[in-house]
Design an enzyme around this catalytic site. Structure first.
Site, PDB file in Angstrom:
ATOM      1  N   TYR A 222       0.840  -1.200   0.000  1.00  0.00           N
ATOM      2  CA  TYR A 222       0.000   0.000   0.000  1.00  0.00           C
ATOM      3  C   TYR A 222       0.874   1.248   0.000  1.00  0.00           C
ATOM      4  CZ  TYR A 222      -3.431  -3.483   1.421  1.00  0.00           C
ATOM      5  OH  TYR A 222      -4.221  -4.594   1.480  1.00  0.00           O
TER       6      TYR A 222
ATOM      7  N   ASN B 217     -12.435  -1.275  -5.396  1.00  0.00           N
ATOM      8  CA  ASN B 217     -12.052  -1.746  -6.732  1.00  0.00           C
ATOM      9  C   ASN B 217     -13.244  -2.302  -7.494  1.00  0.00           C
ATOM     10  OD1 ASN B 217     -11.006  -2.966  -8.969  1.00  0.00           O
ATOM     11  ND2 ASN B 217      -9.677  -4.370  -7.877  1.00  0.00           N
TER      12      ASN B 217
ATOM     13  N   CYS C 122      -5.873  -6.531  -7.355  1.00  0.00           N
ATOM     14  CA  CYS C 122      -5.605  -5.916  -6.051  1.00  0.00           C
ATOM     15  C   CYS C 122      -5.210  -6.947  -5.007  1.00  0.00           C
ATOM     16  CB  CYS C 122      -6.796  -5.098  -5.594  1.00  0.00           C
ATOM     17  SG  CYS C 122      -8.329  -5.983  -5.580  1.00  0.00           S
ATOM     18  N   HIS C 123      -5.275  -8.224  -5.351  1.00  0.00           N
ATOM     19  CA  HIS C 123      -4.811  -9.239  -4.394  1.00  0.00           C
ATOM     20  C   HIS C 123      -3.287  -9.232  -4.292  1.00  0.00           C
ATOM     21  CE1 HIS C 123      -4.760 -11.235  -8.338  1.00  0.00           C
ATOM     22  NE2 HIS C 123      -3.770 -11.955  -7.850  1.00  0.00           N
TER      23      HIS C 123
ATOM     24  N   GLU D 116      -0.517 -18.201  -7.831  1.00  0.00           N
ATOM     25  CA  GLU D 116       0.499 -17.495  -8.615  1.00  0.00           C
ATOM     26  C   GLU D 116       1.912 -17.814  -8.154  1.00  0.00           C
ATOM     27  OE1 GLU D 116      -0.529 -13.368  -8.631  1.00  0.00           O
ATOM     28  OE2 GLU D 116      -2.360 -13.713  -9.777  1.00  0.00           O
TER      29      GLU D 116
END
Length: 102
Positions: free
Chosen positions: A22, A45, A53-54, A80
């Site tokens: 952030y 979002n 945004c994760h 991921e």
DNA sequence: GCCATGGCTAGTA
DNA sequence: GCCATGGCTAGTA
């Protein structure tokens, strides 16, 4: 004032398997103290599909929040290739992207 | 007046 | 663990 569109622009540059924070987003946009505001913007979002945004976590590598539930955030990040040690991103320093200031 | 943060300080072990 | 910070929204007048 920090613009939501700018935040989303930055987010779209974060590749799979990488994260940012952030505070780093806030700094990249020239508002070093607006980290919390960034969180608020992400909470709103409108399109999690194109704006990942994760991939935004806290400055110490802890998870942070997710509008759709933190569990889901973890799932996405693991998919991921990231891993979590004790509530923190493993190898956090290596997983962070460096953001340019425009 | 809330909050998807972060940096700094006290003070414990 | 405390509190400054910034953006937003509820809800009073």
């Amino acid at each position: 004032m920090i613009k939501a569109e700018d935040v989303y622009d930055v987010l779209r540059k974060i590749p799979e398997g990488k994260v940012t924070t952030y505070g780093d987003i806030a700094k990249a946009l020239g508002h070093p103290k607006a980290s919390r505001a960034v969180g608020r913007i992400l909470h709103a979002n409108p399109n999690p599909i194109i704006v990942p945004c994760h991939r935004v976590v806290m400055s110490d590598g802890k998870l942070g929040g997710y509008a759709d539930g933190v569990e889901k955030k973890v799932r996405l990040l693991k998919k991921e290739g990231l891993d979590f040690k004790n509530n923190k991103v493993e190898n956090f320093e290596k997983k962070k992207v460096v953001l340019k200031k425009n």
